[in-house]
Structure formats: structure tokens, C-alpha cells
Design an enzyme around this catalytic site. Structure first.
Site, short mmCIF file in Angstrom:
data_model
loop_
_atom_site.label_atom_id
_atom_site.label_comp_id
_atom_site.label_asym_id
_atom_site.label_seq_id
_atom_site.Cartn_x
_atom_site.Cartn_y
_atom_site.Cartn_z
N GLY A 150 0.83 -1.20 0.00
CA GLY A 150 0.00 0.00 0.00
C GLY A 150 0.86 1.25 0.00
CB CYS A 151 0.16 4.60 1.37
SG CYS A 151 1.03 6.09 1.84
#
Length: 218
Positions: free
Chosen positions: A51-52
Site C-alpha cells: 500500500g502507501c
């Protein structure tokens, strides 16, 4: 995702499935022989996408034995990827982190435990509202020993939870360092809405699950 525009507006812009990846080029990356990064000054390196990278960077930097976590891009087939290019889904790359760690203090196996223990292991192509192939979960291995560690832990976790684990397993090829403004973002921008509402809660959930792995507070 994370630029200086409202979180929800940005989610609308980038919440595509990014099916524009070149499948033949991506398969060549998956089938490649892994590249092993040598230990330097007693420090090893490991690579994860979850993810981020703002979130993942902060999680790993909270772990004992981790010297530094660097945000960047990996797993794709284009050279010199940028944030803007990776967000199109056409580079093959995912937001990733390079973990510089002391293997005498923390093992690769433990770093894999941190990886699985700090994400939604069932979400495909993203984490939370960050969706698209650039946010997909990938664990990178540099040799056969690391590959077997990853595959074993993935299989055990799938059996324990009774679910399919979304993380892909790639041979490490190259890590491209992200733009300067992405580095140490959580520390430098604690009041950013994304950091307050997404990154910090994710970090705190990890800390509550693995207190024994955390660095001592200064």
C-alpha cells in the site's frame, strides 16, 4: 492518494484497477532471477510493497534493528519511475520500501512477520482506500532461502485464517528511490489529513500487536 488535495477527491482520481499493465513485460519481471544485495557495513536490505509507502516506511522504522526505511518503487518494468507515472498503473511498479537493517538484531523472517502483521492480508491491489496495482502487496526475495521463508509464512497464514493471502512474491530486481518529498513523510507532516487518518492509525494498530518488536522511545 496523498498529495495536497483532499483525500476523497484523490481517491476518486486514482481508485482505478490499473489494468493497463503490460502483462508480458510484468511476467518477465516475475520470472527473472533474483538479485541479491550484499551486506554493507554490517547492514542488510529488504524490500516490501504494502500500500502507501508513507505508512509502510513509518511501520518499519519503529522496529528494533531497522536503521532506515526508504520510500520508492519496485516490481515493475520501466526505468526511472516517478510518482505520477506509477499512479497510472502503466509502469508495473508498486510503491515499496527499502529496509536497511542489522541482521544481528532483527532477522529477515521477523521483517516478513512485520509485513503480514501490519496490513489487510486479503486485499488485492491496495490497502484501504488506496487502490490500484501501484498499491498492491508484494514481498521481494533475493535468494532461495528468503523465497522459502516467504512462501512458508504465507501458506501458514492462509491456513490459520482460512483465506487467500493477496501478497505476491517477486524476485528482487531493482529499487528506485522516490522523490525527496516522499521520504520521512509521516514524521515531517504529522498534521496532514492522510497521515492523521490513515498512516498513524495503521502504525498504532501494528504497535499494539507487536510491542516486543518496537524500539524504545527516546
Amino acid at each position: 492518494m496523498k498529495k495536497i488535495i483532499p483525500l476523497f477527491v484523490l481517491a476518486l482520481l486514482f481508485s482505478c484497477q490499473n489494468t493497463a499493465q503490460d502483462k508480458s513485460k510484468q511476467q518477465a519481471v516475475i520470472n527473472a532471477d533474483p538479485i541479491e544485495v550484499p551486506i554493507k557495513n554490517g547492514k542488510a536490505r529488504a524490500y516490501f510493497a504494502s500500500g502507501c509507502f508513507w505508512c509502510v516506511e513509518a511501520i518499519y522504522e519503529s522496529v528494533k534493528g531497522v536503521e532506515e526505511s526508504i520510500s520508492g518503487y519496485s516490481g515493475g518494468y520501466t526505468k526511472n519511475p516517478t510518482y505520477g507515472a506509477s499512479n497510472t498503473g502503466r509502469t508495473g511498479h508498486a510503491e515499496a520500501v527499502e529496509i536497511i537493517y542489522d541482521p544481528k538484531i532483527v532477522s529477515f523472517e521477523t521483517l516478513v512477520d512485520v509485513y503480514f502483521g501490519s496490513q489487510n492480508v486479503t486485499q488485492v491491489n491496495g490497502q484501504g482506500n488506496d487502490r490500484g496495482s501501484q498499491y498492491r502487496s508484494i514481498i521481494f526475495y533475493q535468494n532461495e532461502e528468503q523465497k522459502q521463508i516467504i512462501l512458508k509464512k504465507k501458506a501458514v497464514l492462509a491456513k490459520e485464517l482460512g483465506v487467500k493471502i493477496a501478497a505476491e512474491v517477486y524476485p528482487f530486481q531493482k529499487f528506485w528511490i522516490a522523490e525527496d518529498y516522499h521520504q520521512n513523510y509521516e514524521k515531517l507532516h504529522p498534521n496532514h489529513p492522510y497521515i492523521k487518518n490513515v498512516s498513524i492509525p495503521r502504525l498504532n494498530r501494528f504497535k499494539s500487536k507487536f510491542p516486543e518488536l518496537l524500539k524504545r522511545e527516546p
